[in-house]
Design a protein around this motif. Structure first.
Motif, mmCIF file in Angstrom:
data_model
loop_
_atom_site.group_PDB
_atom_site.id
_atom_site.type_symbol
_atom_site.label_atom_id
_atom_site.label_comp_id
_atom_site.label_asym_id
_atom_site.label_seq_id
_atom_site.Cartn_x
_atom_site.Cartn_y
_atom_site.Cartn_z
ATOM 1 N N THR A 130 0.889 0.640 2.872
ATOM 2 C CA THR A 130 1.859 0.841 3.944
ATOM 3 C C THR A 130 3.235 0.522 3.400
ATOM 4 O OG1 THR A 130 2.379 0.332 6.259
ATOM 5 C CG2 THR A 130 1.601 -1.504 4.920
ATOM 6 N N THR B 106 1.115 3.372 9.075
ATOM 7 C CA THR B 106 0.712 4.553 8.310
ATOM 8 C C THR B 106 -0.668 5.074 8.714
ATOM 9 O OG1 THR B 106 0.026 3.037 6.542
ATOM 10 C CG2 THR B 106 2.177 4.105 6.304
ATOM 11 N N SER C 35 -3.440 2.836 6.302
ATOM 12 C CA SER C 35 -2.982 1.464 6.496
ATOM 13 C C SER C 35 -4.144 0.479 6.256
ATOM 14 C CB SER C 35 -2.456 1.333 7.921
ATOM 15 O OG SER C 35 -1.903 0.057 8.094
ATOM 16 N N ASP D 293 -6.915 9.727 11.115
ATOM 17 C CA ASP D 293 -5.830 9.499 12.084
ATOM 18 C C ASP D 293 -6.213 9.801 13.534
ATOM 19 O OD1 ASP D 293 -3.810 8.468 10.479
ATOM 20 O OD2 ASP D 293 -3.232 10.455 9.774
ATOM 21 N N LYS E 126 1.707 11.935 13.967
ATOM 22 C CA LYS E 126 2.096 12.478 12.665
ATOM 23 C C LYS E 126 2.356 13.989 12.705
ATOM 24 C CE LYS E 126 -0.067 9.038 9.624
ATOM 25 N NZ LYS E 126 -1.004 8.851 8.484
ATOM 26 N N SER F 205 7.763 4.396 9.287
ATOM 27 C CA SER F 205 7.195 3.961 8.018
ATOM 28 C C SER F 205 7.229 5.151 7.074
ATOM 29 C CB SER F 205 5.754 3.508 8.207
ATOM 30 O OG SER F 205 5.700 2.496 9.187
ATOM 31 N N SER F 206 7.366 4.874 5.790
ATOM 32 C CA SER F 206 7.425 5.955 4.814
ATOM 33 C C SER F 206 6.057 6.204 4.209
ATOM 34 C CB SER F 206 8.416 5.587 3.706
ATOM 35 O OG SER F 206 8.307 6.511 2.640
ATOM 36 N N TYR F 207 5.446 7.380 4.537
ATOM 37 C CA TYR F 207 4.145 7.720 3.922
ATOM 38 C C TYR F 207 4.329 7.973 2.447
ATOM 39 C CZ TYR F 207 3.784 9.312 8.733
ATOM 40 O OH TYR F 207 3.867 9.410 10.076
ATOM 41 N N ALA G 57 4.308 4.703 0.850
ATOM 42 C CA ALA G 57 2.974 4.122 1.062
ATOM 43 C C ALA G 57 1.974 4.741 0.082
ATOM 44 C CB ALA G 57 2.522 4.347 2.499
ATOM 45 N N GLU G 58 2.114 6.045 -0.144
ATOM 46 C CA GLU G 58 1.234 6.718 -1.110
ATOM 47 C C GLU G 58 1.506 6.230 -2.530
ATOM 48 O OE1 GLU G 58 1.018 11.026 -0.704
ATOM 49 O OE2 GLU G 58 0.708 10.754 1.453
ATOM 50 N N CYS H 28 11.533 7.565 5.421
ATOM 51 C CA CYS H 28 10.790 7.105 6.600
ATOM 52 C C CYS H 28 10.722 8.213 7.649
ATOM 53 C CB CYS H 28 11.406 5.830 7.176
ATOM 54 S SG CYS H 28 13.025 6.015 7.945
ATOM 55 N N ASN I 257 5.293 14.504 1.750
ATOM 56 C CA ASN I 257 5.720 13.481 2.716
ATOM 57 C C ASN I 257 7.101 12.927 2.427
ATOM 58 O OD1 ASN I 257 3.716 13.425 4.663
ATOM 59 N ND2 ASN I 257 2.359 12.214 3.353
#
Lengths: 490, 127
Positions: A47, A188, A192, A281, A310, A327-329, A332-333, B81, B99
Motif C-alpha cells: 500500500t 489499495t 492491501s 476488489d 476503482k 492511495s497510489s496503486y 503500491a505495486e 495518487c 496505474n
C-alpha cells in the motif's frame, strides 16, 4: 502445509517462489487454491497512502554543557519533549510555525533525503542539565537513533467520502465538491496487506515488514483497530528508508501528512492462506459517507466495493459521480515488486508473529462530559409572512423584544429571515414589504445537532441567530448568540 | 484549439461570440467566462482547422485573442495518487494501464482547480 522455517530455507537457497498479490489473484483463479498453495511460497502485498498517524523518535546525544529539552523545533516544527533529556517525538501532521504548507512530514522527508534541518531548543536549566538554549543543524548521520514509530498505519479498508452540502469541503479525504460532486477513497483494496490475511494468522506482533524501503516490524495492532477496518502499529529505522517510498504532502484546509509505502509478505502456509490471498476488489466492501454532515457519525450514503471505486465512477441518487483515489496503486505495486526482489535476493526473511493481534475489537467514541444540543438552547421564534409591511415588522420586534423574524409560508416552511438591521436598511432604501429586504439564503440548524455546531455557524457567517428547522424546513424555533452566551455563562 | 478572449468596456457589451459563430459557420464552445461591467475574459474551444478564421473575425471586432498553448504541467513530486481525477471539470487526468496518472493536457481549460487539491504540489501552470 509449509512452515516459515521451510520458506526461509528456500529463500536462503534461492529457490523460493514469490509473487505479488496482484499476480496471486490470477494464479488462484487459474490453478485453484490447492495448487497455488503448493507452488507459491510468499505473496507480497503493498500500500502507498497518506498515513497521518506517523512520527519519528530521535535522540540527539548530549550538548556541552548538556541540556534537558523543554521545547524543541526542527525547521520551526515543534516536537514532543516530555521524555528523557534529548529524546523527542516529531509527528507528521504538526504544522510549521513559520512556513505555509510545511510540517513534521516535510521535516521527516528532508531527513530521509539526507538534508540537514535546523534544530532549535530551549531547556529547563537544572543542576544536571544547566544549558538553557541551543541552535544547531542536524542530519540523520548526526543523530544516535531516528526510529519511525507509527501508532496507526496501513488501514485494511477505509470509508469513502462524498459531500451533500452546498459548499466545497477541504478534508483529510481531499477536496470534496458540493452536491455529491465527487467521491474520494483510500486504500489499495485487494493488494492491501490485511485484506490478504483477514484472520491475522501471519500479520501480527513481531512480523517483519517493508516500511518505506527499510526492514520494519509490526509492534502491535494500531490505534482504532477494528477489523475489517484493521490497522497496524509499526516501527522502522528512518536511517535505512528510501526517498522513493515516502513522500510528504499537504491537504489544503486540513494539515500536512505523509505518504508511506508499506509492504507485508504473506507466507503461503496452507490452502486457507492461498485462498485468502486470492481475494478480489469486488469482495471488499466499504461505505461512502457524507462529510456534508459535520458530526462524528456521518450518514452512510451507500455501500460500495473497491471494484466499483476503482472503476472511476459510482452511482449516487441515480447520477454517475466521479471517483478519485487517495492511495497510489502505482507506488503500491512498486512496493510489492521491491519486496519480492528483496526476498528473492535473500535480503529479506519472513517471520511469524510472536503474538496475534485482536480479530474483533470495537472502536469506541470519545467519552464526553455532556453533549448539549440545540434544542436546549432553542427559544420560540416570532415568525411572519413575506407580504407583511416593514412598519408591522418593526412594531412586532419592539413588542416581542426580538431582533430576528423568520419569514415562513402557510405551511410554516422557512422562506427567509428579517433582522432589525434589515428594517433599518428598508427605511434607507424605501422598501415597503419584508420580502424586499429579507435574506433568502438562511443559515439554519437542526434541533438534535450539538450546540457546538450552532456556535461555529454563528462565528463562521458572523451572524447572531439561527432558525431551528425540521427536515421539511419548517421552523421549530430560533437559537440566538445571546441565549447561548447566557446559558453557557460566557 | 483553446482561445483566451479579452473584452474591453466596448466589446464586452456586444454579442461577439454569436456573431463570430454565424459569420464563420463554426461552433464555438464557451468553457469559462468571467464577464464584468467594464471588461471580460472568456475561454472558448474552436475546431483546430477553423481557429485562424475565427481569430481573424474576433480581431476585426477588436477583441484581444490569445492562443492557449501552455497548459497544466507536472513536476517530480507526483505520486500518482489520482486525487486530481475527480476534481478536473474536463477530465484531463486518468489512470493508465500502469496505474500512473496520465494527463490529456489539450483538454485543460486553465481553471486551476487541480493545483489547489494536489497534496504533493506537483501541478502548476508554466509561466
Amino acid at each position: 502445509m509449509k512452515s516459515i522455517e521451510e520458506i526461509n530455507a528456500k529463500i536462503r537457497e534461492g529457490s523460493v517462489c514469490v509473487v505479488t498479490a496482484k499476480e496471486m489473484k490470477e494464479i488462484v483463479t487459474e490453478m485453484g487454491t490447492k495448487k497455488a498453495a503448493k507452488e507459491v511460497d510468499v505473496v507480497t502485498t503493498g500500500t502507498f497512502g497518506a498515513m497521518c498517524s506517523t512520527g519519528v523518535f530521535i535522540n540527539f546525544g548530549h550538548a556541552d554543557p548538556p541540556i534537558k529539552f523543554k521545547r524543541v523545533w526542527l525547521n520551526d516544527v515543534e516536537a514532543y519533549t516530555g521524555m528523557a533529556a534529548v529524546d523527542i517525538f516529531l509527528g507528521a501532521t504538526k504544522i510549521s510555525e513559520t512556513r505555509e504548507f510545511y510540517g513534521g512530514a516535510h521535516v521527516i522527508e528532508e531527513l530521509v533525503f539526507g538534508k540537514e534541518v535546523e534544530m532549535r531548543a530551549i531547556g529547563f536549566g537544572t543542576d544536571c542539565y544547566p544549558r538553557k538554549e541551543i541552535l544547531t543543524s542536524i542530519s540523520l548521520q548526526d543523530v544516535n537513533q531516528a526510529v519511525m514509530v507509527n501508532p496507526r498505519n496501513a488501514y485494511q479498508r477505509y470509508r469513502a467520502a462524498t459531500n451533500s452540502s452546498e459548499r466545497i469541503l477541504r478534508t483529510y479525504m481531499g477536496t470534496l465538491l458540493p452536491n455529491y460532486g465527487n467521491v474520494t477513497f483510500a486504500g489499495t483494496g485487494e493488494i492491501s496487506p490485511m485484506n490478504n490475511d483477514p484472520e491475522f494468522r501471519t500479520i501480527g506482533i513481531g512480523t517483519r515488514i517493508f516500511l518505506c524501503g527499510a526492514r520494519g516490524y509490526i509492534i502491535g495492532e494500531g490505534t482504532q483497530h477494528s477489523p475489517p477496518f484493521g490497522t497496524l502499529m509499526v516501527k522502522g529505522n528512518l536511517k535505512e528508508m528510501k526517498p522513493d517510498f515516502l513522500k510528504a504532502c499537504y491537504f489544503p484546509g486540513y494539515a500536512p501528512s505523509i505518504f508511506l509505502g508499506i509492504g507485508i509478505p504473506i507466507p503461503v502456509l496452507d490452502d486457507e492462506i492461498a485462498k485468502a490471498t486470492g481475494i478480489k476488489d469486488d469482495e471488499i466492501k466499504t461505505t461512502i459517507i457524507d462529510f456534508g454532515v459535520p458530526r462524528r457519525d456521518r450518514p452512510t450514503v451507500r455501500e460500495v466495493s473497491y471494484a466499483e471505486l476503482k472503476s472511476g465512477k459510482v452511482e449516487i441518487n441515480g447520477q454517475d459521480v466521479r471517483v478519485s483515489p487517495l492511495s497510489s496503486y502505482y507506488i503500491a505495486e512498486k512496493v510489492m515488486k521491491e519486496l519480492k526482489k528483496m526476498i528473492e535476493k535473500g535480503e529479506f526473511f519472513l517471520s511469524m508473529p510472536v503474538e496475534r493481534v485482536k480479530r474483533n475489537e470495537i472502536f469506541k467514541p470519545m467519552k464526553q462530559r455532556e453533549i448539549r444540543i440545540v434544542r436546549e438552547f432553542m427559544t420560540k421564534a416570532v415568525t411572519i409572512n413575506e407580504d407583511l409591511s416593514i412598519e408591522d415588522a418593526a412594531m412586532l420586534m419592539i413588542q416581542k423584544n426580538v431582533n430576528h423574524l423568520p419569514v415562513v409560508d402557510k405551511e410554516k416552511v422557512l422562506k427567509g429571515i428579517v433582522t432589525s438591521w434589515d428594517i433599518a436598511k428598508a427605511i434607507t432604501v424605501g422598501a415597503r414589504r419584508v420580502e424586499e429586504v429579507m435574506t433568502r439564503d438562511v443559515v439554519t440548524v437542526f434541533p438534535d445537532e450539538p450546540i457546538a455546531i450552532a456556535i461555529s455557524k454563528l462565528e463562521k457567517y458572523d451572524i447572531s441567530a439561527l432558525p431551528v428547522i425540521d427536515n421539511k424546513k419548517r421552523v421549530l424555533g430560533i437559537v440566538t448568540s445571546e441565549t447561548i452566551s447566557k446559558m453557557l455563562g460566557v | 484549439m483553446l482561445l483566451l478572449l479579452r473584452f474591453d468596456s466596448k466589446t464586452v457589451r456586444e454579442p461577439i461570440i454569436s456573431m463570430t459563430s454565424i459569420k464563420t459557420g463554426t461552433p464555438i464552445n464557451i468553457l469559462k467566462a468571467d464577464v464584468g461591467a467594464r471588461r471580460g475574459e472568456i475561454i472558448v474551444e474552436v475546431p483546430e482547422e477553423r481557429a485562424k478564421e475565427v481569430e481573424k473575425i474576433l480581431i476585426e471586432m477588436e477583441v484581444e485573442v490569445q492562443e492557449i498553448t501552455k497548459t497544466i504541467a507536472r513536476n517530480d513530486n507526483c505520486v500518482h495518487c489520482g486525487l486530481c481525477i475527480s476534481i478536473c471539470p474536463t477530465e484531463v487526468f486518468r489512470l493508465n494501464g500502469e496505474n500512473k496518472v496520465e494527463m490529456k493536457t489539450e483538454k485543460c481549460i486553465h481553471c486551476g482547480a487541480c493545483i489547489k487539491v494536489c497534496p504533493t504540489m506537483a501541478l502548476y501552470f508554466p509561466i
